[in-house]
Design a protein around this motif. Structure first.
Motif, PDB file in Angstrom:
ATOM      1  N   GLY A 140     -11.464   7.718  -2.977  1.00 16.93           N
ATOM      2  CA  GLY A 140     -10.437   6.834  -3.527  1.00 16.93           C
ATOM      3  C   GLY A 140     -10.922   5.448  -3.864  1.00 16.93           C
ATOM      4  N   GLY A 141     -11.998   4.994  -3.196  1.00 15.28           N
ATOM      5  CA  GLY A 141     -12.643   3.753  -3.534  1.00 15.28           C
ATOM      6  C   GLY A 141     -11.771   2.519  -3.409  1.00 15.28           C
ATOM      7  N   ALA A 142     -12.054   1.544  -4.298  1.00 11.58           N
ATOM      8  CA  ALA A 142     -11.427   0.226  -4.207  1.00 11.58           C
ATOM      9  C   ALA A 142      -9.922   0.280  -4.377  1.00 11.58           C
ATOM     10  CB  ALA A 142     -12.043  -0.701  -5.249  1.00 11.58           C
ATOM     11  N   GLU A 143      -9.435   1.167  -5.235  1.00 16.53           N
ATOM     12  CA  GLU A 143      -7.996   1.240  -5.465  1.00 16.53           C
ATOM     13  C   GLU A 143      -7.257   1.673  -4.209  1.00 16.53           C
ATOM     14  OE1 GLU A 143      -4.741   3.579  -8.302  1.00 16.53           O
ATOM     15  OE2 GLU A 143      -6.887   3.794  -8.682  1.00 16.53           O
ATOM     16  N   ALA A 144      -7.758   2.718  -3.538  1.00 13.70           N
ATOM     17  CA  ALA A 144      -7.123   3.187  -2.306  1.00 13.70           C
ATOM     18  C   ALA A 144      -7.249   2.139  -1.204  1.00 13.70           C
ATOM     19  CB  ALA A 144      -7.748   4.510  -1.869  1.00 13.70           C
ATOM     20  N   LEU A 145      -8.410   1.510  -1.103  1.00 12.56           N
ATOM     21  CA  LEU A 145      -8.608   0.499  -0.070  1.00 12.56           C
ATOM     22  C   LEU A 145      -7.661  -0.672  -0.258  1.00 12.56           C
ATOM     23  CD1 LEU A 145     -10.210  -0.478   2.388  1.00 12.56           C
ATOM     24  CD2 LEU A 145     -11.842  -1.526   0.796  1.00 12.56           C
ATOM     25  N   ALA A 146      -7.431  -1.077  -1.489  1.00  7.08           N
ATOM     26  CA  ALA A 146      -6.525  -2.196  -1.755  1.00  7.08           C
ATOM     27  C   ALA A 146      -5.115  -1.895  -1.249  1.00  7.08           C
ATOM     28  CB  ALA A 146      -6.502  -2.504  -3.246  1.00  7.08           C
ATOM     29  N   ILE A 147      -4.673  -0.648  -1.379  1.00  5.59           N
ATOM     30  CA  ILE A 147      -3.348  -0.272  -0.878  1.00  5.59           C
ATOM     31  C   ILE A 147      -3.320  -0.336   0.643  1.00  5.59           C
ATOM     32  CG2 ILE A 147      -1.664   1.601  -0.728  1.00  5.59           C
ATOM     33  CD1 ILE A 147      -2.620   2.499  -3.504  1.00  5.59           C
ATOM     34  N   VAL A 148      -4.368   0.167   1.287  1.00  6.47           N
ATOM     35  CA  VAL A 148      -4.452   0.104   2.746  1.00  6.47           C
ATOM     36  C   VAL A 148      -4.353  -1.337   3.226  1.00  6.47           C
ATOM     37  CG1 VAL A 148      -5.915   0.516   4.753  1.00  6.47           C
ATOM     38  CG2 VAL A 148      -5.769   2.252   2.950  1.00  6.47           C
ATOM     39  N   LEU A 149      -5.101  -2.240   2.594  1.00 10.08           N
ATOM     40  CA  LEU A 149      -5.102  -3.641   3.024  1.00 10.08           C
ATOM     41  C   LEU A 149      -3.742  -4.280   2.791  1.00 10.08           C
ATOM     42  CD1 LEU A 149      -8.605  -4.845   1.760  1.00 10.08           C
ATOM     43  CD2 LEU A 149      -7.970  -3.919   3.997  1.00 10.08           C
ATOM     44  N   ALA A 150      -3.120  -3.974   1.683  1.00 10.52           N
ATOM     45  CA  ALA A 150      -1.819  -4.583   1.371  1.00 10.52           C
ATOM     46  C   ALA A 150      -0.724  -4.075   2.300  1.00 10.52           C
ATOM     47  CB  ALA A 150      -1.449  -4.293  -0.080  1.00 10.52           C
ATOM     48  N   GLU A 151      -0.793  -2.824   2.707  1.00 11.91           N
ATOM     49  CA  GLU A 151       0.244  -2.217   3.535  1.00 11.91           C
ATOM     50  C   GLU A 151       0.054  -2.473   5.029  1.00 11.91           C
ATOM     51  OE1 GLU A 151       3.002  -0.286   2.906  1.00 11.91           O
ATOM     52  OE2 GLU A 151       2.834  -0.708   0.765  1.00 11.91           O
ATOM     53  N   ALA A 152      -1.127  -2.939   5.423  1.00  9.20           N
ATOM     54  CA  ALA A 152      -1.455  -3.037   6.844  1.00  9.20           C
ATOM     55  C   ALA A 152      -0.598  -4.067   7.571  1.00  9.20           C
ATOM     56  CB  ALA A 152      -2.927  -3.371   7.012  1.00  9.20           C
ATOM     57  N   ARG A 153      -0.141  -3.689   8.772  1.00  6.03           N
ATOM     58  CA  ARG A 153       0.513  -4.593   9.714  1.00  6.03           C
ATOM     59  C   ARG A 153      -0.520  -4.990  10.767  1.00  6.03           C
ATOM     60  NH1 ARG A 153       3.900  -0.041  12.274  1.00  6.03           N
ATOM     61  NH2 ARG A 153       1.760   0.767  12.164  1.00  6.03           N
ATOM     62  N   ALA A 154      -0.115  -5.886  11.665  1.00  5.57           N
ATOM     63  CA  ALA A 154      -1.017  -6.259  12.759  1.00  5.57           C
ATOM     64  C   ALA A 154      -1.425  -5.018  13.556  1.00  5.57           C
ATOM     65  CB  ALA A 154      -0.361  -7.289  13.666  1.00  5.57           C
ATOM     66  N   LYS A 155      -0.474  -4.092  13.769  1.00  8.98           N
ATOM     67  CA  LYS A 155      -0.784  -2.874  14.510  1.00  8.98           C
ATOM     68  C   LYS A 155      -1.847  -2.038  13.809  1.00  8.98           C
ATOM     69  CE  LYS A 155       1.556   1.056  16.707  1.00  8.98           C
ATOM     70  NZ  LYS A 155       2.862   1.695  16.966  1.00  8.98           N
ATOM     71  N   ASP A 156      -1.888  -2.124  12.474  1.00 12.89           N
ATOM     72  CA  ASP A 156      -2.865  -1.349  11.717  1.00 12.89           C
ATOM     73  C   ASP A 156      -4.260  -1.970  11.759  1.00 12.89           C
ATOM     74  OD1 ASP A 156      -0.938   0.587  10.899  1.00 12.89           O
ATOM     75  OD2 ASP A 156      -0.169  -0.888   9.460  1.00 12.89           O
ATOM     76  N   SER A 157      -4.424  -2.996  12.592  1.00 15.75           N
ATOM     77  CA  SER A 157      -5.769  -3.533  12.823  1.00 15.75           C
ATOM     78  C   SER A 157      -6.697  -2.456  13.371  1.00 15.75           C
ATOM     79  CB  SER A 157      -5.713  -4.726  13.784  1.00 15.75           C
ATOM     80  OG  SER A 157      -5.072  -4.373  15.000  1.00 15.75           O
ATOM     81  N   LEU A 158      -6.136  -1.428  14.022  1.00 13.47           N
ATOM     82  CA  LEU A 158      -6.962  -0.290  14.424  1.00 13.47           C
ATOM     83  C   LEU A 158      -7.704   0.283  13.227  1.00 13.47           C
ATOM     84  CD1 LEU A 158      -7.795   2.097  16.325  1.00 13.47           C
ATOM     85  CD2 LEU A 158      -5.695   3.236  15.568  1.00 13.47           C
ATOM     86  N   THR A 159      -6.968   0.564  12.169  1.00 14.17           N
ATOM     87  CA  THR A 159      -7.560   1.141  10.960  1.00 14.17           C
ATOM     88  C   THR A 159      -8.535   0.174  10.307  1.00 14.17           C
ATOM     89  OG1 THR A 159      -5.609   2.530  10.588  1.00 14.17           O
ATOM     90  CG2 THR A 159      -7.009   2.055   8.674  1.00 14.17           C
ATOM     91  N   LEU A 160      -8.141  -1.089  10.185  1.00 19.04           N
ATOM     92  CA  LEU A 160      -9.007  -2.065   9.521  1.00 19.04           C
ATOM     93  C   LEU A 160     -10.285  -2.295  10.302  1.00 19.04           C
ATOM     94  CD1 LEU A 160      -6.528  -4.726   8.088  1.00 19.04           C
ATOM     95  CD2 LEU A 160      -7.151  -2.458   7.237  1.00 19.04           C
ATOM     96  N   TRP A 161     -10.201  -2.235  11.632  1.00 19.26           N
ATOM     97  CA  TRP A 161     -11.410  -2.440  12.441  1.00 19.26           C
ATOM     98  C   TRP A 161     -12.465  -1.385  12.092  1.00 19.26           C
ATOM     99  CZ3 TRP A 161     -14.279   0.204  16.082  1.00 19.26           C
ATOM    100  CH2 TRP A 161     -15.167  -0.561  16.854  1.00 19.26           C
ATOM    101  N   TYR A 162     -12.046  -0.153  11.924  1.00 26.06           N
ATOM    102  CA  TYR A 162     -13.011   0.883  11.538  1.00 26.06           C
ATOM    103  C   TYR A 162     -13.513   0.682  10.112  1.00 26.06           C
ATOM    104  CZ  TYR A 162     -12.716   3.669  15.741  1.00 26.06           C
ATOM    105  OH  TYR A 162     -12.823   4.093  17.034  1.00 26.06           O
ATOM    106  N   LEU A 163     -12.638   0.222   9.240  1.00 26.88           N
ATOM    107  CA  LEU A 163     -13.054   0.030   7.847  1.00 26.88           C
ATOM    108  C   LEU A 163     -14.071  -1.098   7.695  1.00 26.88           C
ATOM    109  CD1 LEU A 163      -9.644   0.554   6.025  1.00 26.88           C
ATOM    110  CD2 LEU A 163     -11.600   2.121   6.086  1.00 26.88           C
TER     111      LEU A 163
END
Length: 214
Positions: A140-163
């Motif tokens: 999915g590349g940059a387009e998918a990643l941009a959605i993940v970053l925009a949708e992330a809450r503080a709780k989703d720091s779990l996901t961002l930490w791995y990314l």
């Protein structure tokens, strides 16, 4: 092996139990004091284990579930795709040096040829979860990643930490978004994180955990 009308319960020595759901196939791989290992070829099992870390393992077609003293459900589809959902403690999904440590309330998918993806909390938004799946398994590349970053809450720091270590050239954008949601501890700098400094990464994960279970 269970059919559509049957289920089973396995006693794992003295350390816990495994419930095998209908339409499942489970094999015994190892049973000794320092290692209890099953293989889930297809279907669903639910494990509840009371043991030190790395005593109980479940092999799946594209990852190994490594127990850290917990309860979880693991599903494998006919094509080998899998999903881990942790309900207590932590479980790691590992394959060929790639590891995702999944905490309580979170999940992680596996796909044929790809191994474990990025952990996410089950109450994350549908757009985040869909985009994360595209990023992990569908290039999915940059387009998918941009959605993940925009949708992330503080709780989703779990996901961002791995990314932070999986987003390639976009790691800087992941750092900036994670820093907005969960500011890094004193001394954990952008340069150290982008260099995947072990101490800096560990300290930031420890800080982020406060957002996972407020």
């Amino acid at each position: 092996e269970t059919d559509a009308d049957s289920s089973a319960e396995i006693e794992v020595g003295a350390i816990g139990t495994v419930e095998v759901a209908p339409n499942s196939r489970v094999r015994l791989v190892e049973a000794r004091l320092t290692e209890h290992r099953l293989a889930l070829d297809r279907g669903t099992l639910s494990a509840r284990i009371y043991a030190p870390p790395r005593i109980f393992f479940v092999d799946t077609p594209w990852a190994v579930a490594v127990d850290y003293g917990c309860a979880y459900t693991l599903t494998v589809d006919d094509d080998g795709s899998g999903l881990l959902h942790v309900t207590s403690g932590e479980v790691a999904l590992e394959l060929d040096g790639r590891s995702s440590l999944v905490p309580m309330g979170a999940a992680c998918a596996t796909r044929p040829g790809r191994g474990p993806g990025t952990p996410f909390f089950l109450d994350a938004s549908l757009p985040l979860r869909s985009a994360l799946s595209r990023f992990d398994f569908e290039s999915g590349g940059a387009e998918a990643l941009a959605i993940v970053l925009a949708e992330a809450r503080a709780k989703d720091s779990l996901t961002l930490w791995y990314l932070l270590t999986r987003a390639g050239d976009a790691r800087g954008a992941v750092y900036d978004r994670l820093a907005e949601l969960v500011p890094p501890p004193h001394g954990v700098t952008r340069d150290r994180v982008l260099a995947a400094d072990d101490e800096a990464m560990r300290r930031w994960r420890d800080e982020a955990e406060y957002a996972w279970y407020p």
